[in-house]
Design an enzyme around this catalytic site. Sequence first.
Site, mmCIF file in Angstrom:
data_model
loop_
_atom_site.group_PDB
_atom_site.id
_atom_site.type_symbol
_atom_site.label_atom_id
_atom_site.label_comp_id
_atom_site.label_asym_id
_atom_site.label_seq_id
_atom_site.Cartn_x
_atom_site.Cartn_y
_atom_site.Cartn_z
ATOM 1 N N ALA A 440 -77.711 -23.182 32.954
ATOM 2 C CA ALA A 440 -78.048 -22.218 34.004
ATOM 3 C C ALA A 440 -76.780 -21.585 34.541
ATOM 4 O O ALA A 440 -75.724 -22.214 34.585
ATOM 5 C CB ALA A 440 -78.819 -22.910 35.132
ATOM 6 N N CYS A 441 -76.896 -20.313 34.943
ATOM 7 C CA CYS A 441 -75.828 -19.682 35.710
ATOM 8 C C CYS A 441 -76.341 -19.569 37.145
ATOM 9 O O CYS A 441 -77.185 -20.357 37.563
ATOM 10 C CB CYS A 441 -75.439 -18.335 35.117
ATOM 11 S SG CYS A 441 -76.754 -17.107 35.139
ATOM 12 N N ILE A 442 -75.884 -18.612 37.911
ATOM 13 C CA ILE A 442 -76.266 -18.540 39.320
ATOM 14 C C ILE A 442 -77.767 -18.304 39.481
ATOM 15 O O ILE A 442 -78.415 -18.914 40.324
ATOM 16 C CB ILE A 442 -75.478 -17.425 40.029
ATOM 17 C CG1 ILE A 442 -74.006 -17.813 40.107
ATOM 18 C CG2 ILE A 442 -75.998 -17.196 41.440
ATOM 19 C CD1 ILE A 442 -73.144 -16.768 40.744
#
Length: 498
Positions: A440-442
Site C-alpha cells: 500500500a501507498c498513502i
Amino acid sequence: MFKTLQKIGKSFMLPIAILPAAGLLLGIGGALSNPTTVATYPVLANPALQGIFKVMSAAGNVVFANLALLLCVGLCVGLAKRDKGTAALAGVVGYLVMTATIAALLAIFNPKGSAIDTGVIGAIVIGMITVTLHNKYQNIQLPQVLGFFGGSRFVPIATSFAAIGIGAIFFVIWPPFQNLLVTSGQYISKAGPIGTFLYGFLMRLCGAVGLHHMIYPMFWYTELGGVETVAGISVAGAQKIFFAQLADPNHVGLFTEGTRFFAGRFSTMMFGLPAACLAMYHCVPKERRSKYKGLFIGVALTSFITGITEPIEFMFLFVNPLLYVIHAFFDGVSFFIADVLNISIGNTFSGGVIDFTLFGILQGNARTNWLLQIPFGAAWAALYYFFFRFYITKFNVMTPGRGEEEGEEIKVDSKSSLKEESMEVIEALGGATNIEEVDACITRLRVNVKDSSKVDKAKLKKIGATDVLDVDGGIQAIYGAKAVLYKNNIVEILNLDE
C-alpha cells in the site's frame, strides 16, 4: 517494466513519509530561531526556547542531510520479498561502502577534485543491487566450514563487495554525468516558466498511474532541480536548496531556485480541487446530495489540509480521462503562474495548508510572496468550480452521485471491525489463493493477483474503494487512509510477510 516502476515509486513513499515530520521540526525550529523572527517577537528570545528551537531545527535538518541513505533503505524494504529487515541492513552497509569507496578513490587519484555525490541515483543503484542479491541469495547454503555466513547473513557481505565495484564505477562515470545533470538543470532554469509548466503538467499527468514518484525525486534531490550556493556550500536539488536556505539565518530576500518546483501546488491542492469537489457536489441531483455531502467534504478537507489529492482525482479520472488531462494542464499552468509571480513557498511533502502556513506565512511575505497566493488561489478556485460544473453537465460525466448505479449506498456496516473488513477485501480479491503480494501507498491498496478476472470490483467499491484500477498483473484499490491498514491486516491474516 510498469510493475517494477510502480514498486520503485511505492518504495520511496516509506522514507518520503518521514519528511513531513522532519519538515515540521526544521520549519518550526528554523523559523522561530531565525534572528529576524526573534527581533520581531522579543518573547522568543528566551534562551530555553531558543535551545528547543535550535534542537528542532537540527533534528529536522539531519533527515534531509541523509535522505539518499533513507531512500536506499526504503527501496530495499519495499522490494524485498521476504526478511525485509535484513535487506534494509544490507542496503545501509552497501550504501556506506559505496560512498566510502568513492571518497577513498577520490583521495588517491584526484585529491583536489570536487566531491562526488551520487545522491538519489546512487541510492537507487545500490538499493536495486542489494534487493537483487537479497531475493536471490537469502537462502543460500555455503560449505559447512562457512555455514555460519550462509542464508541471510550472506547478503550484507555480498552487498559490501558489490558496493566496492559500484563505487569504483561511479568514480569513473559520475563526474561527466554529474556535469550533464548540472547542464540539464541549467537548461531547465533557462526555460524559465515554460520549463516549470512542463514539470507541473507531466508530474500531474504521471500521477494518474502512480508514476509521479519516479519524476519528482530527480528534481527535488539532484542537480536537475538546480544548484545553489547557500552559506558558502554548494547545494543541489530543489528541496535541499529550500531547506538549506531555511536553515541559513543569514539568508535574505526571496527563497530561490528550489521553490519553483513547489509553489505551483498550493493553488491546485488548497483551492482548485476542493472547488472541484463543490462543483461535483452541486452536479448531484438535489434529492441525493445529503447522501454524498460527507464524502465530498471529507476529500476536500483532505486536499486542503494535507495536499493528498488522489481521493478527489479518482472520482473523475476513470469515468472521464480527458477531464483528468485538462486538470493536469491546469496544474502545469498553476506552476507557470506561481513562477511568474515569484511565489516562493517550499514544502516537505505536499501543498496543503500546513505547509503553506509553515513555509509561506511564517517565513514572511518578503521571503515567499505568500500574500499573492490568496488572490491567485481564489481565481483558481473559481476556474475549477465553473469549469468542472460546466464540463460535468455538458458531457454528462458520471461523477459520484450522478449515475443510476449510485442508488445503492457504498459503505460497510459501521459495526464491522477492521479485520472483518480486511477479510471481505480478501474475499473480493478472489480469495487467499489468488493473492501473491500485498502492499500500500498513502491511498492505494496494491495487490498482485494470479487471476484478475476473479477480483470482484463491485464488492471492493462497496467496502469503500473510491475506484479500482487494473494494472498489469495486479489491482489497485483506492481506499484513502485505510489502504495501509487493510494491507497490514491482510499480510497478517495470510501470513505473507514471514
